[in-house]
Design a protein around this motif. Structure first.
Motif, PDB file in Angstrom:
ATOM      1  N   ALA A 149       3.935  14.877 -12.843  1.00 26.08           N
ATOM      2  CA  ALA A 149       3.025  15.423 -14.093  1.00 26.08           C
ATOM      3  C   ALA A 149       2.932  17.101 -13.768  1.00 26.08           C
ATOM      4  O   ALA A 149       2.742  17.822 -14.581  1.00 26.08           O
ATOM      5  CB  ALA A 149       1.498  14.689 -13.923  1.00 26.08           C
ATOM      6  N   ARG A 150       2.805  17.372 -12.326  1.00 29.20           N
ATOM      7  CA  ARG A 150       2.583  18.874 -11.869  1.00 29.20           C
ATOM      8  C   ARG A 150       3.707  19.634 -12.403  1.00 29.20           C
ATOM      9  O   ARG A 150       3.825  20.663 -12.924  1.00 29.20           O
ATOM     10  CB  ARG A 150       2.297  18.604 -10.595  1.00 29.20           C
ATOM     11  CG  ARG A 150       1.966  20.306  -9.936  1.00 29.20           C
ATOM     12  CD  ARG A 150       1.617  20.327  -8.458  1.00 29.20           C
ATOM     13  NE  ARG A 150       0.974  18.875  -7.963  1.00 29.20           N
ATOM     14  CZ  ARG A 150       1.382  18.134  -7.164  1.00 29.20           C
ATOM     15  NH1 ARG A 150       2.452  18.406  -6.588  1.00 29.20           N
ATOM     16  NH2 ARG A 150       0.653  16.982  -6.723  1.00 29.20           N
ATOM     17  N   LEU A 151       4.844  19.048 -12.085  1.00 31.46           N
ATOM     18  CA  LEU A 151       6.214  19.791 -12.689  1.00 31.46           C
ATOM     19  C   LEU A 151       6.311  20.069 -14.150  1.00 31.46           C
ATOM     20  O   LEU A 151       6.539  21.070 -14.561  1.00 31.46           O
ATOM     21  CB  LEU A 151       7.481  18.765 -12.008  1.00 31.46           C
ATOM     22  CG  LEU A 151       8.895  19.215 -12.660  1.00 31.46           C
ATOM     23  CD1 LEU A 151       9.265  20.559 -12.029  1.00 31.46           C
ATOM     24  CD2 LEU A 151       9.888  18.282 -12.508  1.00 31.46           C
ATOM     25  N   ILE A 152       5.855  18.762 -14.834  1.00 31.03           N
ATOM     26  CA  ILE A 152       5.790  19.102 -16.340  1.00 31.03           C
ATOM     27  C   ILE A 152       4.894  20.452 -16.806  1.00 31.03           C
ATOM     28  O   ILE A 152       5.233  21.031 -17.775  1.00 31.03           O
ATOM     29  CB  ILE A 152       5.588  17.768 -17.001  1.00 31.03           C
ATOM     30  CG1 ILE A 152       6.986  16.667 -16.915  1.00 31.03           C
ATOM     31  CG2 ILE A 152       5.127  17.986 -18.386  1.00 31.03           C
ATOM     32  CD1 ILE A 152       6.575  15.424 -17.266  1.00 31.03           C
TER      33      ILE A 152
ATOM     34  N   THR B 133       0.810  -1.083  -0.075  1.00 33.93           N
ATOM     35  CA  THR B 133       0.007   0.058  -0.122  1.00 33.93           C
ATOM     36  C   THR B 133       1.000   1.319   0.138  1.00 33.93           C
ATOM     37  O   THR B 133       0.641   2.204  -0.857  1.00 33.93           O
ATOM     38  CB  THR B 133      -0.938  -0.099   1.221  1.00 33.93           C
ATOM     39  OG1 THR B 133      -1.527  -1.211   1.207  1.00 33.93           O
ATOM     40  CG2 THR B 133      -2.025   1.090   1.197  1.00 33.93           C
ATOM     41  N   ARG B 134       2.044   1.275   0.734  1.00 37.14           N
ATOM     42  CA  ARG B 134       2.821   2.486   0.932  1.00 37.14           C
ATOM     43  C   ARG B 134       3.413   2.573  -0.533  1.00 37.14           C
ATOM     44  O   ARG B 134       3.770   3.586  -1.074  1.00 37.14           O
ATOM     45  CB  ARG B 134       3.959   2.225   2.005  1.00 37.14           C
ATOM     46  CG  ARG B 134       3.271   2.614   3.266  1.00 37.14           C
ATOM     47  CD  ARG B 134       4.422   2.656   4.367  1.00 37.14           C
ATOM     48  NE  ARG B 134       3.978   2.911   5.591  1.00 37.14           N
ATOM     49  CZ  ARG B 134       4.135   2.218   6.744  1.00 37.14           C
ATOM     50  NH1 ARG B 134       5.114   1.231   6.760  1.00 37.14           N
ATOM     51  NH2 ARG B 134       3.679   2.349   7.997  1.00 37.14           N
ATOM     52  N   ALA B 135       4.009   1.370  -1.019  1.00 39.46           N
ATOM     53  CA  ALA B 135       4.632   1.498  -2.410  1.00 39.46           C
ATOM     54  C   ALA B 135       3.478   2.264  -3.415  1.00 39.46           C
ATOM     55  O   ALA B 135       4.080   2.970  -4.368  1.00 39.46           O
ATOM     56  CB  ALA B 135       4.825   0.253  -2.774  1.00 39.46           C
ATOM     57  N   ALA B 136       2.324   1.811  -3.408  1.00 38.93           N
ATOM     58  CA  ALA B 136       1.611   2.150  -4.515  1.00 38.93           C
ATOM     59  C   ALA B 136       1.216   3.715  -4.282  1.00 38.93           C
ATOM     60  O   ALA B 136       1.069   4.375  -5.221  1.00 38.93           O
ATOM     61  CB  ALA B 136       0.059   1.387  -4.154  1.00 38.93           C
ATOM     62  N   TYR B 137       1.198   3.953  -3.325  1.00 39.12           N
ATOM     63  CA  TYR B 137       0.982   5.554  -2.564  1.00 39.12           C
ATOM     64  C   TYR B 137       1.856   6.403  -3.214  1.00 39.12           C
ATOM     65  O   TYR B 137       1.957   7.246  -3.832  1.00 39.12           O
ATOM     66  CB  TYR B 137       0.571   5.741  -1.324  1.00 39.12           C
ATOM     67  CG  TYR B 137       0.722   7.210  -0.755  1.00 39.12           C
ATOM     68  CD1 TYR B 137      -0.430   8.109  -1.212  1.00 39.12           C
ATOM     69  CD2 TYR B 137       1.751   7.680  -0.138  1.00 39.12           C
ATOM     70  CE1 TYR B 137      -0.334   9.430  -0.624  1.00 39.12           C
ATOM     71  CE2 TYR B 137       1.634   9.035   0.240  1.00 39.12           C
ATOM     72  CZ  TYR B 137       0.668   9.797  -0.174  1.00 39.12           C
ATOM     73  OH  TYR B 137       0.582  11.285   0.397  1.00 39.12           O
TER      74      TYR B 137
ATOM     75  N   GLY C  20       2.263   6.565  -6.853  1.00 37.33           N
ATOM     76  CA  GLY C  20       1.201   7.595  -7.235  1.00 37.33           C
ATOM     77  C   GLY C  20       1.615   9.080  -7.142  1.00 37.33           C
ATOM     78  O   GLY C  20       1.433   9.913  -7.848  1.00 37.33           O
ATOM     79  N   ARG C  21       2.253   9.284  -5.734  1.00 35.04           N
ATOM     80  CA  ARG C  21       2.579  10.421  -5.389  1.00 35.04           C
ATOM     81  C   ARG C  21       3.768  11.064  -6.233  1.00 35.04           C
ATOM     82  O   ARG C  21       3.708  12.138  -6.824  1.00 35.04           O
ATOM     83  CB  ARG C  21       2.959  10.510  -4.179  1.00 35.04           C
ATOM     84  CG  ARG C  21       3.488  11.963  -3.668  1.00 35.04           C
ATOM     85  CD  ARG C  21       4.035  11.874  -2.091  1.00 35.04           C
ATOM     86  NE  ARG C  21       5.317  10.978  -2.259  1.00 35.04           N
ATOM     87  CZ  ARG C  21       6.067  10.636  -1.204  1.00 35.04           C
ATOM     88  NH1 ARG C  21       5.471  10.735  -0.113  1.00 35.04           N
ATOM     89  NH2 ARG C  21       7.091   9.860  -1.619  1.00 35.04           N
TER      90      ARG C  21
END
Length: 126
Positions: free
Chosen positions: A91-94, A77-81, A84-85
């Motif tokens: 994506a926000r940086l780009i 769960t932590r790895a998936a979070y 995604g983060r």
């Protein structure tokens, strides 16, 4: 004080209070209730069109529900979070760098460093 002064005083107080409450009620009616009724009317008039469009469209839900994560290991769960983060941050940086490039603004130094760290050589635009 004479008795008629008390009557006059209380009459003025009651009429002033009634005028204040009337002005307050008029303001609430014109600024909140009538605009809300206009929005409700617009929503009600185009509701049949939207309903028919939804019925004719995809019968499946737009987003499939996520599987239950009750028995998923915490590490997964932590790895998936984190994955995604990181994807959202990249994506926000780009998007930010492309927006600044399109507007002709200088890039933030921190954005350039992050893009370099994420493997985007010379930024996402180059």
């Amino acid at each position: 004080m004479l008795w008629w002064m008390w009557v006059l005083l209380w009459t003025v107080v009651v009429l002033g209070s009634a005028a204040f409450l009337g002005a307050l009620g008029y303001r609430v009616l014109t600024r909140q209730i009538l605009p809300a009724l206009d929005v409700l009317e617009r929503t009600a008039t185009d509701f049949p069109q939207r309903w028919n469009a939804a019925v004719e469209g995809q019968p499946a839900p737009l987003r499939t529900p996520a599987p239950s994560a009750v028995f998923t290991p915490v590490h997964d769960t932590r790895a998936a979070y984190r994955s995604g983060r990181d994807q959202r941050q990249t994506a926000r940086l780009i998007r930010r760098m492309q927006r600044k490039e399109a507007q002709g603004l200088p890039q933030r130094y921190r954005d350039l460093i992050r893009a370099e760290q994420k493997g985007l050589r010379h930024g996402p635009l180059g």
